[in-house]
Scaffold this motif. Sequence first.
Motif, PDB file in Angstrom:
ATOM      1  N   VAL A  12      39.158  -4.645  27.785  1.00 15.99           N
ATOM      2  CA  VAL A  12      38.693  -4.187  29.103  1.00 15.99           C
ATOM      3  C   VAL A  12      38.483  -2.684  29.019  1.00 15.99           C
ATOM      4  O   VAL A  12      39.426  -1.935  28.732  1.00 15.99           O
ATOM      5  N   VAL A  13      37.246  -2.233  29.243  1.00 16.99           N
ATOM      6  CA  VAL A  13      36.935  -0.804  29.114  1.00 16.99           C
ATOM      7  C   VAL A  13      36.589  -0.156  30.447  1.00 16.99           C
ATOM      8  O   VAL A  13      36.374   1.061  30.508  1.00 16.99           O
ATOM      9  N   LEU A 267      42.064  -1.664  27.539  1.00 15.51           N
ATOM     10  CA  LEU A 267      43.161  -2.628  27.476  1.00 15.51           C
ATOM     11  C   LEU A 267      42.700  -3.811  26.639  1.00 15.51           C
ATOM     12  O   LEU A 267      41.840  -4.586  27.061  1.00 15.51           O
ATOM     13  N   ARG A 268      43.256  -3.935  25.451  1.00 17.15           N
ATOM     14  CA  ARG A 268      42.899  -5.047  24.576  1.00 17.15           C
ATOM     15  C   ARG A 268      43.750  -6.252  24.937  1.00 17.15           C
ATOM     16  O   ARG A 268      44.965  -6.145  25.105  1.00 17.15           O
ATOM     17  N   LEU A 269      43.105  -7.411  25.067  1.00 15.76           N
ATOM     18  CA  LEU A 269      43.827  -8.624  25.400  1.00 15.76           C
ATOM     19  C   LEU A 269      44.642  -9.084  24.200  1.00 15.76           C
ATOM     20  O   LEU A 269      44.091  -9.430  23.161  1.00 15.76           O
ATOM     21  N   LEU A 374      52.132  -1.826  26.510  1.00 14.97           N
ATOM     22  CA  LEU A 374      51.814  -3.179  26.952  1.00 14.97           C
ATOM     23  C   LEU A 374      51.831  -3.290  28.469  1.00 14.97           C
ATOM     24  O   LEU A 374      52.679  -2.687  29.142  1.00 14.97           O
ATOM     25  N   GLY A 375      50.900  -4.081  29.000  1.00 17.06           N
ATOM     26  CA  GLY A 375      50.841  -4.382  30.425  1.00 17.06           C
ATOM     27  C   GLY A 375      50.634  -5.865  30.643  1.00 17.06           C
ATOM     28  O   GLY A 375      49.928  -6.530  29.866  1.00 17.06           O
ATOM     29  N   LEU A 390      48.494 -10.689  28.780  1.00 13.43           N
ATOM     30  CA  LEU A 390      49.171  -9.523  28.221  1.00 13.43           C
ATOM     31  C   LEU A 390      48.134  -8.619  27.567  1.00 13.43           C
ATOM     32  O   LEU A 390      47.315  -9.077  26.769  1.00 13.43           O
ATOM     33  N   PHE A 391      48.170  -7.338  27.927  1.00 15.14           N
ATOM     34  CA  PHE A 391      47.194  -6.367  27.430  1.00 15.14           C
ATOM     35  C   PHE A 391      47.924  -5.260  26.692  1.00 15.14           C
ATOM     36  O   PHE A 391      49.094  -4.956  26.940  1.00 15.14           O
ATOM     37  N   GLU A 392      47.182  -4.619  25.774  1.00 15.17           N
ATOM     38  CA  GLU A 392      47.708  -3.503  24.979  1.00 15.17           C
ATOM     39  C   GLU A 392      46.743  -2.331  25.057  1.00 15.17           C
ATOM     40  O   GLU A 392      45.529  -2.490  24.869  1.00 15.17           O
ATOM     41  N   VAL A 393      47.256  -1.129  25.326  1.00 12.17           N
ATOM     42  CA  VAL A 393      46.413   0.054  25.391  1.00 12.17           C
ATOM     43  C   VAL A 393      45.871   0.378  24.010  1.00 12.17           C
ATOM     44  O   VAL A 393      46.618   0.416  23.027  1.00 12.17           O
TER      45      VAL A 393
END
Length: 394
Positions: A12-13, A267-269, A374-375, A390-393
Amino acid sequence: MRDEPPAGRPVVVAALRTPIGTAGHAFKQVGADRLAAPVLAALARDLAPVLPVPAEDVVLGNCTGPGGNLARVAALAAGLGHGVPGLTVDRQCGSGLAAVLVAAQAVGSGAMDLVLAGGVESASTAPLRARRDPAAPHDVAAAQPYARAPFAPDGHPDPDMGPAAEALAAARGVTRERQDAYACRSHARALAARRAGRFDGEIVGVGGRTDDQRPRPLRPQTLARLPAAFVPGGTVTAGNSSPISDGAAAVAVVPDRLRAAAGLPGLRLAAGAVVGCDPALPGWGPVPAVRRVLERAGADLRDVAAVEIVEAFAAQTLAVTDALGLDPLGADDGRVCPDGGALALGHPWGASGAVAVVRLFSRLVRAAAPPGTLGLAAAAVGGGLGVAALFEVV
């Protein structure tokens, strides 16, 4: 975390939303397509100078819209061009987050390079629904209005979400006092976030409105006087429940290789999941969904810095956080919905899961959290479903 994902992993950009209005008020004459279109248009406009590809599809969650392919209508209204097809997803209150996962699957598979995904709900303009009497003549006069479509077939529990929240509170021992305290917290945090400008970067104005309509100062003493809303003698009230709302939210999903080439954070899935649970207790759905995404990602909830749960009811939110070992009224005060959630901002059903992702983007990407942070986003769904991501910056 597991090994570094391949360059095609979806990211997600960009993430935007409308202000959220209470049904029948701020956006009472704005249809769902006209709520979604400004968000889609703003995403496309913001990305055009930095990404070499146009949007290839729009995926929108929606629950009670006019029918047809609402995502296609919104894409055309946003000026994205005739070549953008559109897909409308209905997973009820999890629709917006489910739509983001559908977009991520298309991008992660290599089928597409840019998908705009999210959700929209216009409860104010949703059409009335009716059933026909099969024994009556086939005409409009034989139609009988009904409040909602079934979440489950005959022979299965099919509670409305209010009584279901009451049942979950009773099953998990969530007291009225904690529910009211959490509702007060949500409103107070949303008001503080608005004053601090933490919503400014994520909101696209609609009809001149640029802020959420619902948040207001609350006191536990005031909430304590409210009667039970769904079950006589119960603990769930209008004050600790989210309102019926109008709003839209969407994100832009691209493969990591395009993000890296453009030099964009995002945010990378890391993992996503949609699971089923007992339809009698649909609010429980986020618990198995969150556990599944953590297992898939090889992560521990203790390592997750930011959590956004769709606050349909304080009872449901607290039951889920209790089960997951989170304490939003104590130790995890700054980790779980620290800027308020649906209790304060409103709950536009088909959009709320996407709003959770927008909020994670603001909390982590706009706030420049370090790579690897992580989010987590999660939502409960009528009929007994849970959605989590779950997403990662990066």
